[in-house]
Design an enzyme around this catalytic site. Structure first.
Site, PDB file in Angstrom:
ATOM      1  N   SER A 152      -4.162  -1.413  -1.276  1.00  5.60           N
ATOM      2  CA  SER A 152      -4.597  -0.103  -0.793  1.00  5.60           C
ATOM      3  C   SER A 152      -4.494   1.001  -1.834  1.00  5.60           C
ATOM      4  CB  SER A 152      -3.773   0.281   0.433  1.00  5.60           C
ATOM      5  OG  SER A 152      -2.398   0.325   0.110  1.00  5.60           O
ATOM      6  N   HIS A 154      -7.791  -3.700   4.185  1.00  3.93           N
ATOM      7  CA  HIS A 154      -8.768  -2.918   3.411  1.00  3.93           C
ATOM      8  C   HIS A 154      -9.987  -3.748   3.016  1.00  3.93           C
ATOM      9  CE1 HIS A 154      -6.445   0.829   2.868  1.00  3.93           C
ATOM     10  NE2 HIS A 154      -5.417   0.015   3.054  1.00  3.93           N
ATOM     11  N   LYS A 197      -9.655   1.096   9.748  1.00  7.41           N
ATOM     12  CA  LYS A 197     -10.378   1.419   8.523  1.00  7.41           C
ATOM     13  C   LYS A 197     -11.871   1.152   8.723  1.00  7.41           C
ATOM     14  CE  LYS A 197      -6.183   1.164   5.934  1.00  7.41           C
ATOM     15  NZ  LYS A 197      -5.320   1.303   7.106  1.00  7.41           N
TER      16      LYS A 197
END
Lengths: 394, 82
Positions: free
Chosen positions: A184, A212, A243
């Site tokens: 990240s 991610h 996300k």
């Protein structure tokens, strides 16, 4: 006496508050779209929100949430094992399993609960957890709770992982290896083909956190394991809805039937309220979009390459490879890093300021996350702001 | 040289190179965080260097009980006793 230990933090916070906009917990005043809003009073391009596909503002996801709230109410008011398993939760679990092509899936209330809970539950006293040095706080926290022996291997270094498994001898068969798909902070991608080979050689179990990389990597958007062609080697895949899917929540999927028994042992699954039906409904809508619109992924990568390339052309130290997380490494002077963050905000660009120990080195980072929803013009404005603020002296 | 002495010797040498501007003279009983000012990243760097040098793995679980070079050397001697 008990509370004395917070004195240094109080001083730090007071100094930060006196100097202008607050970088940690910056106040979002308004959201106009997935890429524009007002932060700490400044109209900005949002370039630090991990909203990789821009789906937090997709009308289809918003409508799904609205309908679910009307049908089910605003919350479940209970944990999954008590009264919090609604048909929506089960439908999302089926859809996630189908998306990954595996039989089993668990939905959690947050991504943190998913990785923390899986690490804390899969390993126990007498077992060993090997985690990448740059792992997320939830992975460290879960490992500590597990009671297992914790070994940290060098970031993205399969040889170092292999050395540690070798030193374990027979105990390597009681080892859980934990890595992330995309890290990240610097946006670098795990060498999963090599890591999977090491895991296979020593007979360990592998958990990959695709927080991610879901919707970002792989032909179908399943993440780093799909991109590396090693999904068959990965025992457990965890991730988040907060996300690329634009909401909040977490998941774990597996080809192992034992996941259904594990479900009943995960404390952050058992002893917390389940996600609101409106959240689950928006995630289901977002997952359908992720699957049916691969062009979002293509646009995301075009934008990532444009930003990464543009910042590198300015001579700024960016991470080791292109990805939707683009971090500029500054020096060790935290005051200068804070000034740079505030100057970007004043120029209409919101990114994340990351200082040690959240950053992987003693240096601070200006961390950008790119979205498929950014226009090329917005990316160019981000680059121009960096040029004015840190150009040439990153 | 005992295992303990070998560990202590290497830990002190490494600490002095990691912390060239330590506010205090680093000895075996210096508190690494409170007196020497080691950051959490530097603690990890120290752990990695010891691991590479002696070809051992150090469980993170021992760290809460380590505040000095002496503590660390004792823990490692225990850990590698066999």
């Amino acid at each position: 006496m008990l509370l004395e230990k917070f004195a240094p933090m109080r001083e730090t916070l007071a100094a930060l508050a006196a100097g202008g906009a607050m970088p940690f917990g910056a106040r979002v005043d308004r959201i106009d779209s997935a890429t524009e809003g007002v932060v700490e009073g400044h109209p900005v391009i949002l370039a630090g929100t991990n909203n990789y596909l821009g789906l937090s503002c997709d009308p289809r996801c918003i409508e799904a949430a609205r309908e679910a709230a009307a049908r089910w109410g605003t919350g479940t008011t209970g944990s999954r094992l008590a009264n919090g398993t609604f048909a929506e939760h089960l439908a999302l679990e089926r859809e996630l399993a189908a998306f990954y092509g595996v039989p089993h899936a668990i939905v959690f209330t947050t991504g943190y609960a998913a990785t923390q809970g899986m690490c804390a539950t899969l390993a126990g006293p007498g077992d060993v957890i090997l985690l990448d040095a740059d792992s997320h706080a939830s992975i460290y926290a879960g490992s500590q709770l597990s009671g297992a022996e914790i070994l940290r291997f060098k970031h993205n270094d399969p040889d170092d992982l292999a050395r540690r498994l070798r030193r374990l001898g027979d105990r390597a068969r009681r080892a859980l290896v934990v890595v992330e798909g995309i890290y990240s902070m610097q946006g670098d991608i795990a060498p999963l083909a090599e890591i999977a080979a090491v895991k296979r050689e020593y007979g360990a179990v592998l958990l990959v956190d695709e927080a991610h990389s879901l919707g970002v990597l792989g032909e179908r958007g399943r993440g780093a394991a799909e991109a590396a062609g090693v999904e068959e080697e990965v025992d457990f895949i965890a991730g988040t809805f907060s996300k690329s899917l634009g909401a909040i929540g977490g998941y774990c999927v597996s080809r192992h039937e034992v996941l259904e028994a594990i479900r009943y042992c995960i404390r952050p699954y058992i002893f917390t309220a389940s996600a609101a039906p409106s959240v689950i409904a928006s995630v289901r809508a977002a997952l359908r979009i992720l699957e049916s619109e691969p062009e979002l992924r293509r646009r995301l990568w075009e934008n990532a390459e444009r930003l990464y390339g543009g910042l590198r052309e300015l001579g700024l130290p960016v991470g080791p490879q292109v990805s939707p997380v683009v971090a500029v490494t500054l020096g060790e002077d935290r005051a200068a890093a804070l000034d740079a963050w505030r100057a970007l905000l004043a120029r209409g660009v919101y990114v994340n300021l990351v200082v040690p120990p959240a950053s992987p080195t003693p240096a601070s980072l200006l961390r950008c996350s790119v979205s498929a929803a950014h226009t090329p013009e917005q990316i160019d404005r981000i680059i121009a702001a960096f040029s004015e603020v840190v150009g040439g002296r990153g | 040289m005992s295992d303990y002495d070998a560990y202590l010797d290497y830990i002190l040498t490494t600490l002095r190179s990691l912390k060239r501007e330590s506010p205090v003279e680093i000895g075996k009983d210096t508190d690494l965080v409170r007196e020497c000012g080691l950051s959490s990243l530097q603690v990890m760097e120290l752990v990695e260097r010891i691991e590479d040098h002696f070809d051992i793995s150090i469980p993170l679980n021992i760290l809460p009980d380590v505040s000095t070079a002496d503590d660390m050397a004792r823990k490692l001697a225990e850990l590698t006793k066999g």
